[in-house]
Write a protein that holds these residues in place. Structure first.
Motif, PDB file in Angstrom:
ATOM      1  N   PRO A   1      15.756   7.902 -11.979  1.00 34.12           N
ATOM      2  CA  PRO A   1      15.870   7.923 -10.512  1.00 34.12           C
ATOM      3  C   PRO A   1      14.557   8.300  -9.826  1.00 34.12           C
ATOM      4  O   PRO A   1      13.719   9.000 -10.394  1.00 34.12           O
ATOM      5  N   GLY A   2      14.383   7.793  -8.622  1.00 37.43           N
ATOM      6  CA  GLY A   2      13.265   8.215  -7.782  1.00 37.43           C
ATOM      7  C   GLY A   2      11.904   7.683  -8.177  1.00 37.43           C
ATOM      8  O   GLY A   2      10.887   8.276  -7.828  1.00 37.43           O
ATOM      9  N   CYS A   3      11.845   6.574  -8.903  1.00 36.00           N
ATOM     10  CA  CYS A   3      10.541   6.062  -9.340  1.00 36.00           C
ATOM     11  C   CYS A   3      10.100   4.813  -8.600  1.00 36.00           C
ATOM     12  O   CYS A   3       9.163   4.130  -9.020  1.00 36.00           O
ATOM     13  N   GLY A   4      10.805   4.454  -7.527  1.00 36.17           N
ATOM     14  CA  GLY A   4      10.303   3.391  -6.668  1.00 36.17           C
ATOM     15  C   GLY A   4      11.025   2.055  -6.750  1.00 36.17           C
ATOM     16  O   GLY A   4      10.509   1.054  -6.255  1.00 36.17           O
ATOM     17  N   LYS A   5      12.215   2.035  -7.323  1.00 34.00           N
ATOM     18  CA  LYS A   5      12.942   0.759  -7.435  1.00 34.00           C
ATOM     19  C   LYS A   5      13.248   0.183  -6.052  1.00 34.00           C
ATOM     20  O   LYS A   5      12.989  -0.990  -5.780  1.00 34.00           O
ATOM     21  N   THR A   6      13.805   1.014  -5.185  1.00 34.81           N
ATOM     22  CA  THR A   6      14.129   0.556  -3.830  1.00 34.81           C
ATOM     23  C   THR A   6      12.853   0.218  -3.060  1.00 34.81           C
ATOM     24  O   THR A   6      12.766  -0.812  -2.388  1.00 34.81           O
ATOM     25  N   LEU A   7      11.871   1.089  -3.219  1.00 37.49           N
ATOM     26  CA  LEU A   7      10.604   0.926  -2.505  1.00 37.49           C
ATOM     27  C   LEU A   7       9.939  -0.406  -2.849  1.00 37.49           C
ATOM     28  O   LEU A   7       9.499  -1.149  -1.963  1.00 37.49           O
ATOM     29  N   ILE A   8       9.880  -0.728  -4.137  1.00 38.46           N
ATOM     30  CA  ILE A   8       9.181  -1.947  -4.541  1.00 38.46           C
ATOM     31  C   ILE A   8       9.966  -3.187  -4.096  1.00 38.46           C
ATOM     32  O   ILE A   8       9.371  -4.176  -3.665  1.00 38.46           O
TER      33      ILE A   8
ATOM     34  N   THR B   1      19.362   0.128 -11.304  1.00 39.64           N
ATOM     35  CA  THR B   1      20.262   1.051 -11.992  1.00 39.64           C
ATOM     36  C   THR B   1      19.503   2.101 -12.807  1.00 39.64           C
ATOM     37  O   THR B   1      18.403   1.851 -13.280  1.00 39.64           O
ATOM     38  N   ASN B   2      20.130   3.280 -12.942  1.00 35.85           N
ATOM     39  CA  ASN B   2      19.609   4.304 -13.850  1.00 35.85           C
ATOM     40  C   ASN B   2      20.339   4.232 -15.185  1.00 35.85           C
ATOM     41  O   ASN B   2      20.022   4.974 -16.106  1.00 35.85           O
ATOM     42  N   ARG B   3      21.370   3.396 -15.242  1.00 35.77           N
ATOM     43  CA  ARG B   3      22.209   3.358 -16.444  1.00 35.77           C
ATOM     44  C   ARG B   3      22.459   1.925 -16.915  1.00 35.77           C
ATOM     45  O   ARG B   3      23.593   1.435 -16.870  1.00 35.77           O
TER      46      ARG B   3
ATOM     47  N   SER C   1       8.764  12.662 -10.710  1.00 38.76           N
ATOM     48  CA  SER C   1       8.984  11.276 -10.297  1.00 38.76           C
ATOM     49  C   SER C   1       8.280  11.042  -8.962  1.00 38.76           C
ATOM     50  O   SER C   1       7.781  11.985  -8.337  1.00 38.76           O
ATOM     51  N   GLY C   2       8.280   9.797  -8.511  1.00 39.69           N
ATOM     52  CA  GLY C   2       7.722   9.474  -7.204  1.00 39.69           C
ATOM     53  C   GLY C   2       8.436  10.244  -6.096  1.00 39.69           C
ATOM     54  O   GLY C   2       7.807  10.734  -5.150  1.00 39.69           O
ATOM     55  N   ALA C   3       9.761  10.352  -6.233  1.00 40.45           N
ATOM     56  CA  ALA C   3      10.537  11.078  -5.226  1.00 40.45           C
ATOM     57  C   ALA C   3      10.147  12.558  -5.217  1.00 40.45           C
ATOM     58  O   ALA C   3      10.053  13.183  -4.154  1.00 40.45           O
ATOM     59  N   ASP C   4       9.902  13.128  -6.423  1.00 48.07           N
ATOM     60  CA  ASP C   4       9.451  14.523  -6.504  1.00 48.07           C
ATOM     61  C   ASP C   4       8.088  14.678  -5.828  1.00 48.07           C
ATOM     62  O   ASP C   4       7.842  15.650  -5.112  1.00 48.07           O
TER      63      ASP C   4
ATOM     64  N   GLY D   1       0.802  -1.214   0.000  1.00 45.14           N
ATOM     65  CA  GLY D   1       0.000   0.000   0.000  1.00 45.14           C
ATOM     66  C   GLY D   1       0.842   1.275   0.000  1.00 45.14           C
ATOM     67  O   GLY D   1       0.343   2.348  -0.310  1.00 45.14           O
ATOM     68  N   ASP D   2       2.108   1.162   0.344  1.00 46.91           N
ATOM     69  CA  ASP D   2       2.990   2.334   0.322  1.00 46.91           C
ATOM     70  C   ASP D   2       3.499   2.626  -1.090  1.00 46.91           C
ATOM     71  O   ASP D   2       4.120   3.653  -1.330  1.00 46.91           O
ATOM     72  N   VAL D   3       3.293   1.681  -1.986  1.00 47.58           N
ATOM     73  CA  VAL D   3       3.765   1.834  -3.361  1.00 47.58           C
ATOM     74  C   VAL D   3       2.590   2.262  -4.230  1.00 47.58           C
ATOM     75  O   VAL D   3       1.565   1.594  -4.255  1.00 47.58           O
ATOM     76  N   GLY D   4       2.756   3.376  -4.950  1.00 48.08           N
ATOM     77  CA  GLY D   4       1.699   3.840  -5.847  1.00 48.08           C
ATOM     78  C   GLY D   4       1.981   3.389  -7.265  1.00 48.08           C
ATOM     79  O   GLY D   4       3.110   3.486  -7.730  1.00 48.08           O
ATOM     80  N   GLY D   5       0.947   2.899  -7.970  1.00 49.81           N
ATOM     81  CA  GLY D   5       1.135   2.452  -9.357  1.00 49.81           C
ATOM     82  C   GLY D   5       1.978   1.191  -9.413  1.00 49.81           C
ATOM     83  O   GLY D   5       1.945   0.373  -8.488  1.00 49.81           O
TER      84      GLY D   5
HETATM   85  P1  ATP Z   1      17.159   5.838  -7.282  1.00 54.43           P
HETATM   86  O1  ATP Z   1      17.335   5.330  -8.665  1.00 54.43           O
HETATM   87  O2  ATP Z   1      17.444   7.309  -7.145  1.00 54.43           O
HETATM   88  O3  ATP Z   1      17.786   4.981  -6.213  1.00 54.43           O
HETATM   89  P2  ATP Z   1      14.590   4.615  -6.798  1.00 54.43           P
HETATM   90  O4  ATP Z   1      13.913   4.328  -8.088  1.00 54.43           O
HETATM   91  O5  ATP Z   1      15.206   3.509  -6.033  1.00 54.43           O
HETATM   92  O6  ATP Z   1      15.583   5.814  -7.016  1.00 54.43           O
HETATM   93  P3  ATP Z   1      13.096   5.052  -4.428  1.00 54.43           P
HETATM   94  O7  ATP Z   1      14.289   5.195  -3.542  1.00 54.43           O
HETATM   95  O8  ATP Z   1      12.352   3.792  -4.374  1.00 54.43           O
HETATM   96  O9  ATP Z   1      13.510   5.355  -5.907  1.00 54.43           O
HETATM   97  O10 ATP Z   1      12.082   6.258  -4.199  1.00 54.43           O
HETATM   98  C1  ATP Z   1      12.449   7.384  -3.425  1.00 54.43           C
HETATM   99  C2  ATP Z   1      11.247   7.876  -2.653  1.00 54.43           C
HETATM  100  O11 ATP Z   1      10.275   8.414  -3.550  1.00 54.43           O
HETATM  101  C3  ATP Z   1      10.525   6.778  -1.914  1.00 54.43           C
HETATM  102  O12 ATP Z   1      11.046   6.600  -0.618  1.00 54.43           O
HETATM  103  C4  ATP Z   1       9.096   7.287  -1.879  1.00 54.43           C
HETATM  104  O13 ATP Z   1       8.908   8.236  -0.854  1.00 54.43           O
HETATM  105  C5  ATP Z   1       8.976   8.014  -3.194  1.00 54.43           C
HETATM  106  N1  ATP Z   1       8.450   7.147  -4.279  1.00 54.43           N
HETATM  107  C6  ATP Z   1       9.058   6.860  -5.431  1.00 54.43           C
HETATM  108  N2  ATP Z   1       8.296   6.062  -6.204  1.00 54.43           N
HETATM  109  C7  ATP Z   1       7.161   5.833  -5.516  1.00 54.43           C
HETATM  110  C8  ATP Z   1       5.972   5.073  -5.763  1.00 54.43           C
HETATM  111  N3  ATP Z   1       5.811   4.395  -6.909  1.00 54.43           N
HETATM  112  N4  ATP Z   1       5.038   5.065  -4.805  1.00 54.43           N
HETATM  113  C9  ATP Z   1       5.182   5.757  -3.653  1.00 54.43           C
HETATM  114  N5  ATP Z   1       6.261   6.484  -3.370  1.00 54.43           N
HETATM  115  C10 ATP Z   1       7.258   6.537  -4.279  1.00 54.43           C
END
Ligand code: ATP
Length: 267
Positions: free
Chosen positions: A58-65, A158-160, A220-223, A15-19
């Protein structure tokens, strides 16, 4: 800071992951159900990939998922940052790779997450030279030991992806490639909703509509997390300044105006 290879079940829920619905389905098939029902896979003699590469901006939820997958499966999670591993003293990073995999086996079922994995697997001969080469060889040895890797799933991020050595992307290594894109307008709303779960967002705020706004284009999600945080901060400050002046007990919430302000500030 936590020591290298610290393992625990993460507290990130689906539920913390959107999309990212497609990705969720893939990971459910490839990891969660296999951890929950290993006997089924034995019975049917099904052989499936255990290594994954999440790639995208970057910042689109890779770590989160990756964390949510571990939580869903009830598996331990070990978070390794590629550049940190590389910066260990020469020779020590190979030992560190061996140690990490052995720790992962000890605490299986386990998800071994390599963030910025490109740092470890950059095309040989370029950038890092022989340090990377030896580290990469050690990593390949560990990845190929799939039989000894029971209950250990490996996810790289990875971003690259284009700079990564092709040898790492073969089946049995980081064999299944999964793209994590920038959210589309509807997904932005879903991310905002996920981020709002533990915040006092006013019932009048239409997060899906905010996500579709042009001002959210390319965020992005991070934004979006930054937008949510700014909006919350604005609401909090309002409560702290105005709350003292008013005598009646009022509930303070994050309102549309706070989101508008936050979006202006972020973009
Ligand atoms: P990087 O490539 O910079 O490591 P990443 O893709 O691993 O980025 P995350 O670290 O998962 O990105 O996301 C950073 C933060 O942005 C998360 O902790 C969360 O707060 C928010 N975020 C990003 N994507 C999502 C998402 N799909 N749903 C909810 N929150 C998100």
């Amino acid at each position: 800071s936590r020591r290298e290879g610290f393992s625990a079940i993460p507290n990130v829920k689906w539920g913390d992951v959107g999309g990212l619905d497609l990705l969720r389905k893939e990971f459910d098939r490839y990891i969660v159900r296999r951890i929950k029902h290993p006997e089924d896979y034995e019975e049917f003699g099904v052989d499936m990939e255990t290594g994954f590469l999440l790639y995208g901006p970057p910042g689109c939820g890779k770590t989160l998922i990756a964390k949510a997958v571990a939580n869903e499966a009830g598996a331990n999670f070990i978070h390794i940052k590629g550049p940190e591993l590389l910066n260990k003293y020469v020779g020590e990073s190979e030992l560190a790779v061996r140690t990490i995999f052995s720790r992962a086996r000890t605490c299986s079922p386990c998800i071994l997450f390599f963030d910025e994995v490109d740092a470890l697997t950059t095309i040989r001969g370029k950038e890092g030279g022989w340090v990377v080469e030896r580290l990469l060889n050690q990593l390949l040895i560990e990845l190929d030991g799939a039989d000894q890797r029971r209950g250990v799933f490996v996810i790289g991020a990875t971003n690259r992806p284009e700079v990564m050595d092709r040898a790492v992307l073969r089946p049995g290594r980081f064999g299944k490639l999964l793209y994590v894109p920038l959210p589309d307008p509807d997904e932005r709303g879903l991310i905002l909703k996920a981020l709002a779960r533990k915040k006092p967002v006013d019932a009048d705020v239409d997060l899906l509509a905010i996500g579709r706004q042009e001002t959210c284009e390319n965020l992005s999600g991070a934004d979006l997390a930054a937008v949510m945080n700014e909006a919350a901060m604005a609401a909090l400050e309002e409560k702290q300044t105005l709350g003292q002046c008013s005598s009646d007990a009022k509930t303070w919430t994050i309102k549309s105006a706070h989101f508008e302000y936050a979006l202006k500030k972020i973009s």
